[in-house]
Design an enzyme around this catalytic site. Structure first.
Site, short mmCIF file in Angstrom:
data_model
loop_
_atom_site.label_atom_id
_atom_site.label_comp_id
_atom_site.label_asym_id
_atom_site.label_seq_id
_atom_site.Cartn_x
_atom_site.Cartn_y
_atom_site.Cartn_z
N CYS A 1 0.89 -1.16 0.00
CA CYS A 1 0.00 0.00 0.00
C CYS A 1 0.93 1.20 0.00
O CYS A 1 1.58 1.48 1.00
CB CYS A 1 -0.91 0.04 1.23
SG CYS A 1 -1.77 1.62 1.34
N CYS B 1 -0.54 4.02 2.64
CA CYS B 1 -0.58 3.84 4.10
C CYS B 1 -0.36 2.37 4.48
O CYS B 1 0.77 1.91 4.51
CB CYS B 1 -1.88 4.39 4.68
SG CYS B 1 -3.37 3.97 3.75
N SER B 2 -1.43 1.64 4.77
CA SER B 2 -1.25 0.29 5.31
C SER B 2 -2.33 -0.67 4.84
O SER B 2 -2.60 -1.67 5.50
CB SER B 2 -1.27 0.36 6.83
OG SER B 2 -2.52 0.90 7.25
N CYS B 3 -2.99 -0.39 3.70
CA CYS B 3 -4.11 -1.23 3.25
C CYS B 3 -3.60 -2.66 2.99
O CYS B 3 -2.63 -2.87 2.27
CB CYS B 3 -4.73 -0.64 1.99
SG CYS B 3 -5.39 1.02 2.30
FE FE Z 1 -3.47 2.02 2.93
#
Ligand code: FE
Length: 193
Positions: free
Chosen positions: A98, A101-103
């Site tokens: 991602c 961010c952190s998906c």
């Molecule tokens: Fe994300």
């Protein structure tokens, strides 16, 4: 103000309050999503991979509609972003990141590892994915194999269907699932026997 509260805790609380006031999300909905992620673990994704390795019909569903394939194994996907599944082949390897961010495919793999959210991983996955995989995971993708980096987002989550390793002929689903790790399902590692 509680001095033990971090900036991110206060930001999270503020965002939740605004979303609830606007009627965009309710507290029970938030709790349900947290419960789904808390209950999720890489063993769920591993069961999907193992089934796809032994059942061509399931494999077809998995590659067409990951959400449906997860639900077929009793994994809760309600309210989660759609899940896409990318098939690794002898010619093509996928790596999931991602960039924003952190998906991460939390519904089927649980919480992402800390490094997945790091700026280093996110940048290096784009800049030089082969070098990243070789130096951090000793995963060497031969030059003849194309490496495709896919961006997981808030709207769409990606998971990898890894190549079934040699030496697993005749293995049942449980035995196969036991060798599939979280990293194999985002492409930083490959299943080993
Ligand atoms: Fe994300």
């Amino acid at each position: 103000m509680n001095i033990l509260e971090s900036d991110s805790d206060r930001l999270l609380a503020a965002v939740r309050t605004i979303l609830e006031r606007k009627g965009l999300v309710s507290t029970p909905e938030v709790h349900e999503q947290v419960a789904i992620t808390d209950a999720a673990n890489p063993g769920q994704g591993a069961r999907m991979v193992a089934k796809a390795w032994v059942d061509p019909f399931y494999r077809e569903i998995l590659l067409e509609d990951g959400t449906r394939a997860a639900e077929a194994l009793g994994i809760r996907m309600r309210g989660m972003p759609p899940l896409g599944v990318l098939e690794n082949t002898a010619e093509l390897h996928h790596l999931v990141v991602c960039t924003l961010c952190s998906c991460y495919p939390r519904a089927v793999l649980g919480y992402p590892p800390l490094w997945y959210k790091s700026a280093g991983y996110r940048a290096r996955a784009i800049r030089d994915p082969r070098e990243l995989l070789a130096s951090e995971w000793k995963t060497v993708i031969p030059d003849a194999v194309k490496l495709r980096v896919v961006d997981s987002t808030a709207d769409y989550r990606w998971m990898v269907l890894p190549l079934r390793p040699a030496g697993t002929d005749g293995w049942g689903e449980d035995r196969l699932a036991a060798i599939v790790r979280a990293g194999d399902m985002i492409g930083v590692t490959v299943p080993e026997v």
